[in-house]
Design an enzyme around this catalytic site. Structure first.
Site, short mmCIF file in Angstrom:
data_model
loop_
_atom_site.label_atom_id
_atom_site.label_comp_id
_atom_site.label_asym_id
_atom_site.label_seq_id
_atom_site.Cartn_x
_atom_site.Cartn_y
_atom_site.Cartn_z
N VAL A 65 16.86 -40.89 35.36
CA VAL A 65 17.47 -41.73 34.57
C VAL A 65 16.78 -43.08 34.20
O VAL A 65 17.32 -43.86 33.53
CB VAL A 65 18.95 -42.02 35.25
CG1 VAL A 65 19.55 -40.66 35.06
CG2 VAL A 65 18.83 -42.47 36.61
N ALA A 95 17.60 -47.17 46.03
CA ALA A 95 17.05 -48.47 46.46
C ALA A 95 15.88 -48.02 47.42
O ALA A 95 15.83 -46.99 48.00
CB ALA A 95 17.75 -49.43 47.13
N TYR A 155 23.30 -52.55 54.03
CA TYR A 155 23.52 -51.99 52.61
C TYR A 155 22.70 -52.97 51.63
O TYR A 155 22.38 -52.45 50.58
CB TYR A 155 24.97 -51.86 52.25
CG TYR A 155 25.28 -50.88 51.10
CD1 TYR A 155 24.93 -49.61 51.00
CD2 TYR A 155 26.09 -51.21 49.99
CE1 TYR A 155 25.22 -48.71 49.98
CE2 TYR A 155 26.14 -50.35 48.86
CZ TYR A 155 25.65 -49.16 48.92
OH TYR A 155 26.24 -48.31 47.85
N LYS A 162 26.03 -52.22 43.49
CA LYS A 162 27.32 -51.70 43.09
C LYS A 162 28.18 -52.53 42.58
O LYS A 162 29.21 -52.05 41.65
CB LYS A 162 28.05 -51.11 44.38
CG LYS A 162 27.20 -49.93 45.03
CD LYS A 162 27.16 -48.63 44.24
CE LYS A 162 26.56 -47.38 44.67
NZ LYS A 162 26.62 -46.14 43.73
N ILE A 191 29.85 -41.02 53.49
CA ILE A 191 29.91 -39.29 53.77
C ILE A 191 28.66 -39.08 53.96
O ILE A 191 27.69 -39.50 53.50
CB ILE A 191 30.66 -38.62 52.35
CG1 ILE A 191 32.03 -39.00 51.93
CG2 ILE A 191 30.50 -37.24 52.56
CD1 ILE A 191 32.40 -38.39 50.64
N THR A 193 25.66 -37.38 53.38
CA THR A 193 25.05 -36.71 52.39
C THR A 193 23.51 -37.08 52.38
O THR A 193 22.84 -37.64 53.27
CB THR A 193 25.35 -37.30 50.92
OG1 THR A 193 25.20 -38.64 50.90
CG2 THR A 193 26.90 -37.17 50.62
P1 NAD Z 1 22.95 -37.62 47.00
O1 NAD Z 1 21.51 -37.86 47.63
O2 NAD Z 1 23.54 -36.19 47.15
O3 NAD Z 1 23.06 -37.94 45.44
C1 NAD Z 1 22.52 -38.99 45.09
C2 NAD Z 1 21.73 -38.49 43.56
O4 NAD Z 1 21.05 -39.72 42.92
C3 NAD Z 1 20.54 -37.65 43.93
O5 NAD Z 1 20.98 -36.28 43.31
C4 NAD Z 1 19.42 -37.98 43.37
O6 NAD Z 1 18.25 -37.12 42.86
C5 NAD Z 1 19.93 -38.91 42.07
N1 NAD Z 1 18.92 -39.67 41.73
C6 NAD Z 1 18.15 -40.80 42.61
N2 NAD Z 1 17.38 -41.34 41.71
C7 NAD Z 1 17.66 -40.80 40.21
C8 NAD Z 1 16.88 -40.98 39.12
N3 NAD Z 1 15.88 -41.95 39.16
N4 NAD Z 1 17.23 -40.30 38.31
C9 NAD Z 1 18.22 -39.18 38.35
N5 NAD Z 1 18.82 -39.18 39.37
C10 NAD Z 1 18.47 -39.65 40.40
O7 NAD Z 1 23.89 -38.75 47.69
P2 NAD Z 1 25.46 -38.82 47.45
O8 NAD Z 1 26.02 -39.76 48.60
O9 NAD Z 1 26.33 -37.81 46.93
O10 NAD Z 1 25.37 -40.01 46.39
C11 NAD Z 1 26.23 -39.92 45.21
C12 NAD Z 1 26.80 -41.30 44.76
O11 NAD Z 1 27.85 -41.64 45.70
C13 NAD Z 1 25.81 -42.31 44.75
O12 NAD Z 1 26.19 -43.32 43.64
C14 NAD Z 1 26.24 -43.09 46.07
O13 NAD Z 1 25.88 -44.51 45.98
C15 NAD Z 1 27.77 -42.86 45.99
N6 NAD Z 1 28.44 -43.24 47.31
C16 NAD Z 1 27.88 -42.60 48.26
C17 NAD Z 1 28.49 -42.75 49.64
C18 NAD Z 1 28.13 -41.70 50.90
O14 NAD Z 1 28.50 -42.46 51.92
N7 NAD Z 1 27.52 -41.07 50.87
C19 NAD Z 1 29.87 -43.57 49.69
C20 NAD Z 1 30.18 -44.19 48.43
C21 NAD Z 1 29.52 -43.83 47.39
O1 0WE Z 2 25.15 -45.70 48.28
C1 0WE Z 2 24.87 -45.21 49.35
C2 0WE Z 2 23.41 -45.03 49.81
C3 0WE Z 2 22.52 -45.10 48.63
C4 0WE Z 2 21.25 -45.06 48.63
C5 0WE Z 2 20.59 -44.34 49.69
C6 0WE Z 2 19.21 -44.00 49.89
C7 0WE Z 2 18.43 -43.41 51.23
C8 0WE Z 2 17.11 -42.83 50.75
C9 0WE Z 2 20.17 -45.71 48.00
N1 0WE Z 2 18.78 -45.53 48.00
C10 0WE Z 2 18.36 -44.76 49.04
N2 0WE Z 2 17.17 -44.88 49.15
C11 0WE Z 2 16.33 -44.12 50.11
O2 0WE Z 2 15.09 -43.95 50.05
N3 0WE Z 2 25.82 -45.18 50.46
C12 0WE Z 2 27.22 -45.58 50.21
C13 0WE Z 2 25.52 -44.42 51.59
C14 0WE Z 2 25.34 -45.67 52.65
O3 0WE Z 2 23.93 -46.30 52.75
C15 0WE Z 2 23.94 -47.14 53.58
C16 0WE Z 2 25.47 -47.42 54.14
C17 0WE Z 2 26.19 -46.39 53.54
C18 0WE Z 2 27.55 -45.98 53.71
C19 0WE Z 2 23.12 -47.81 54.13
C20 0WE Z 2 23.29 -48.89 55.12
C21 0WE Z 2 24.68 -49.07 55.64
C22 0WE Z 2 25.75 -48.17 55.23
#
Ligand code: NAD
Ligand code: 0WE
Length: 263
Positions: A65, A95, A155, A162, A191, A193
């Site tokens: 993207v 990030a 974070y 965000k 969650i 993931t």
């Molecule tokens: P995930 O790793 O399953 O999904 C993250 C996705 O981002 C991956 O499929 C990855 O390929 C994609 N991505 C990263 N860089 C990209 C790029 N340049 N082009 C296209 N795709 C790219 O993890 P997730 O936890 O399911 O995350 C999905 C969303 O939920 C994110 O926006 C994350 O911030 C948000 N979120 C996650 C949590 C949590 O605790 N897991 C909580 C709140 C919000």
């Molecule tokens: O949005 C997120 C995580 C997004 C994310 C995760 C990674 C891991 C691998 C973005 N960039 C990267 N880069 C990588 O190299 N969350 C909401 C999950 C999350 O991440 C945290 C949290 C929570 C919750 C990081 C620190 C503290 C809490």
């Protein structure tokens, strides 16, 4: 007849079966939605393709993207395959790992740029191509986190990204209202993931939220059900909102030190 019978949409951000995007996909597919998928990186192909096949989808394309030409190429394939679509799911964040820890004051210019580009601007980039494919209106949903509004240790720049994403949802909602397209966000609790594992601060956030939130931790299915609401006519006229699906964590203030603990 399912709620999404005859409805088509694109899912961005499926990496594996633990992805929030997979919880959302299953919730939509169970109601008869026809789904197309876009994932990032060749390495995810072997994870994503079997999942997608298991719900009968035939449209799966790679797309980074941050690459304007790649997004254009993807959307011409979307237009050729589906014609028009009804909804879009943005479930993407990134990030550089070194930015998710240490002092926020040390955030690099490049780390900031990448976090905001991948995690926030990408929603605008996708919306810009998707809305012309939604002539009958539609709905979009993006995933956010509590760290957008209150400081969450480690974070860091993702919290800033965000916050910008939530503002982007409001501006898109305002702009795309004239096309009968709604744009909302879901603020999910932590969650486990792929994006969450291996991040030092994540485990602590998960156990803390689980111990204090009135409804405890959430899972991918909880988010899927909320997304099904926001993408369906049950939420007609709801737009520009952040829906908290976090077990109630966000409603709490700091604990009063004199208050007794619950039994
Ligand atoms: P995930 O790793 O399953 O999904 C993250 C996705 O981002 C991956 O499929 C990855 O390929 C994609 N991505 C990263 N860089 C990209 C790029 N340049 N082009 C296209 N795709 C790219 O993890 P997730 O936890 O399911 O995350 C999905 C969303 O939920 C994110 O926006 C994350 O911030 C948000 N979120 C996650 C949590 C949590 O605790 N897991 C909580 C709140 C919000
Ligand atoms: O949005 C997120 C995580 C997004 C994310 C995760 C990674 C891991 C691998 C973005 N960039 C990267 N880069 C990588 O190299 N969350 C909401 C999950 C999350 O991440 C945290 C949290 C929570 C919750 C990081 C620190 C503290 C809490």
């Amino acid at each position: 007849m399912g709620l999404f019978e005859g409805k088509r949409g694109m899912i961005f951000g499926l990496a594996n079966k633990n992805s929030i995007a997979w919880g959302i996909s299953q919730a939509l597919a169970s109601e008869g939605a026809e789904l197309g998928f876009s994932y990032a990186g060749e390495v995810l192909k072997k994870r994503v393709e079997p999942l997608v096949a298991s719900i009968g989808s035939t449209f799966v394309e790679e797309c980074d993207v941050t690459d304007e030409a790649a997004i254009d190429a993807l959307f011409s394939k979307v237009a050729a395959h589906f014609g028009t679509i009804d909804f879009l799911v943005h479930s993407i964040a990134f990030a550089p790992r070194e930015e998710l820890g240490g002092r926020f004051v040390n955030t690099s210019r490049e780390g900031f740029r990448i976090a905001l580009d991948v995690s926030c601007y990408s929603l605008v980039a996708l919306a810009k191509r998707a809305y012309p494919l939604m002539p009958n209106g539609g709905a979009m949903v993006a995933m956010t986190y509590y760290g957008a509004e209150k400081v969450t240790p480690n974070y860091n720049v993702m919290g800033v990204a965000k916050a910008a994403l939530e503002a982007t949802v409001r501006y898109l909602a305002w702009d795309l209202g004239q096309n009968q397209i709604r744009v909302n966000a879901i603020s999910a609790g932590p969650i486990k993931t792929l994006a969450a594992s291996g991040v030092s601060g994540f485990r602590k956030s998960l156990s803390y939220v689980g111990s204090v939130a009135p409804m405890g931790n959430v899972d991918q299915d909880d988010i899927g059900d909320a997304a099904r609401y926001l993408l369906s006519d049950w939420s007609r006229k709801v737009t520009g909102e952040v829906l908290y699906v976090d077990g109630g964590f966000n409603i709490m203030g700091a604990p009063d030190p004199s208050a007794d603990d619950k039994e």
